[in-house]
Scaffold this active site. Sequence first.
Site, PDB file in Angstrom:
ATOM      1  N   LYS A 133      52.322  39.498  23.705  1.00  0.00           N
ATOM      2  CA  LYS A 133      51.614  38.217  23.736  1.00  0.00           C
ATOM      3  C   LYS A 133      50.490  38.280  24.764  1.00  0.00           C
ATOM      4  O   LYS A 133      50.728  38.389  25.956  1.00  0.00           O
ATOM      5  CB  LYS A 133      52.535  37.062  24.107  1.00  0.00           C
ATOM      6  N   GLU A 192      55.284  42.769  37.122  1.00  0.00           N
ATOM      7  CA  GLU A 192      54.141  43.083  37.996  1.00  0.00           C
ATOM      8  C   GLU A 192      53.499  41.749  38.333  1.00  0.00           C
ATOM      9  O   GLU A 192      52.902  41.110  37.467  1.00  0.00           O
ATOM     10  CB  GLU A 192      53.189  44.030  37.257  1.00  0.00           C
ATOM     11  N   GLU A 250      48.123  33.525  47.033  1.00  0.00           N
ATOM     12  CA  GLU A 250      47.169  34.248  46.191  1.00  0.00           C
ATOM     13  C   GLU A 250      46.150  33.236  45.644  1.00  0.00           C
ATOM     14  O   GLU A 250      46.527  32.304  44.933  1.00  0.00           O
ATOM     15  CB  GLU A 250      47.943  34.904  45.036  1.00  0.00           C
ATOM     16  N   CYS A 270      45.308  41.311  40.849  1.00  0.00           N
ATOM     17  CA  CYS A 270      46.565  41.128  41.574  1.00  0.00           C
ATOM     18  C   CYS A 270      46.589  41.951  42.860  1.00  0.00           C
ATOM     19  O   CYS A 270      47.194  41.553  43.844  1.00  0.00           O
ATOM     20  CB  CYS A 270      47.735  41.494  40.681  1.00  0.00           C
TER      21      CYS A 270
END
Length: 478
Positions: A184, A258, A389, A292
Amino acid sequence: MPKFEYAPAPESRSIVSLRESYGLFINGEFGPGVDGRAFKTISPATEEVLAEVTEAGPADVDRAVSAARKAYEHTWSAMPGRERAKYLFRIARIIQERARELAVLESLDNGKPIRESRDVDIPLVAAHFFYHAGWADKLEYAGYGPAPRPLGVAGQVIPWNFPLLMLAWKIAPALACGNTVVLKPAETTPLTALAFAEICQQADLPPGVVNIVTGAGETGRTLVEHPGIDKVAFTGSTEVGKQIARACAPTRKKVTLELGGKAANVVFEDAPVDQAVEGIVNGIFFNQGHVCCAGSRLLVQESVYSDVLASLRRRLATLRLGDPLDKNTDVGAINSAAQLAKIRELSEVGEAEGAQRWSPPCELPVKGFWFPPTIFTGVSQAHRIAREEIFGPVLSVLTFRTPAEAVEKANNTPYGLSAGVWTEKGSLILWMASRLRAGVVWANTFNKFDPTSPFGGYKESGYGREGGRHGLEAYLDV
Ligand code: NDP
């Protein structure tokens, strides 16, 4: 004032032929969803609607998983590795042949500069397929026993920051090891995954080996919770990663996650300043900071703080923000209105908590989603902009005096995905690397990727490795 201006150098988009609407790719064919729902994907640079895409519901996910199971049992897992390799080599070559088209499509749907999709994303996508094609008939030499077996059907969910590259990281090792997949893509960036589905047809990949189900978070949840899959591979936010870990805990599914990062990029006083500044810029402004492993916390040794900061500001003033399809563009569009709102919110929090915000003079286009390259100084470790983040072009600058303090500060984060070290002393690089709690430590460089290198995190950055020999383990029953 700049000495000269760059003339526009737009890459033509005529190489891409977009369909008005896209179906789901199940069992080797595009087809409609069962409940007829669809959503639009737009260009974040202009807000133009690019295409309508089918939203897969539970019945569609079920069909995709059944197709993958059938292909796994009857075709793919029984096929000798050398035959699987041929398909992967073929896919890799078609990706190279269609590289320009894929790069334009990626920049249109994601907003990233064409220079990056053309020179980084797509070459790495091809490299991942070539690399894993090479493993397909040599798995017995990977160190996991004489005849390592595949897991079965993999459910894979990927984010929007490197749409086709994340697809390659997921699909290439899965297929090389003999698994079949249902993938997906992210809601805001489905188009290159659908182009990849066409590539699977072009490569005559047996039906059902790769299935692409488009949709939003709910489709992702339905996929990872489907009882018919044996393996879950997810890249995305830590929050969703935790939900997935909870959902899979009572099952026998093998899971790799991850997740986010808040990497320290550590600059020592003996580092060559100009080179370090290029690394800092690449670390946080590459892909608008939607990375990331971005170097979002700059740690500078106090003795060179003002020199580094002055050079960094000068360099930032030369970055060109604008049309992602212009070959001169360094900073493209923010991927979505939602992500822009998050970047704005955290930047406002940074100011409210007392850090000083700076951006170079920079005209933002009127339409689309844009945020200027931004630096925060006077940041303390407790500030939210040093802890969370931001996933945007925003750098938090902190200082340190000794190597021990640098390690302490670098590791003071719930994440542990990557780190950077800038110094001319090899011994200091090794000293730092052995103490930094990060899956990847770059020395005198940043954001370098290679399919042979394992990538993955510690702590809340997730578990499992992707790439290299280590990455194969995630798709083998070992
Ligand atoms: P998400 O984690 O929500 O999205 C990643 C993928 O998971 C997308 O395909 C998403 O679908 C899908 N998804 C969403 N909810 C679920 C669920 N419950 N079960 C299974 N799959 C799900 O990230 P966002 O796009 O919302 O970004 C939010 C923040 O996450 C960013 O601001 C950034 O900080 C971080 N992030 C980190 C990434 C990384 O590489 N580490 C990548 C992307 C984001 P859909 O896109 O359709 O919602």
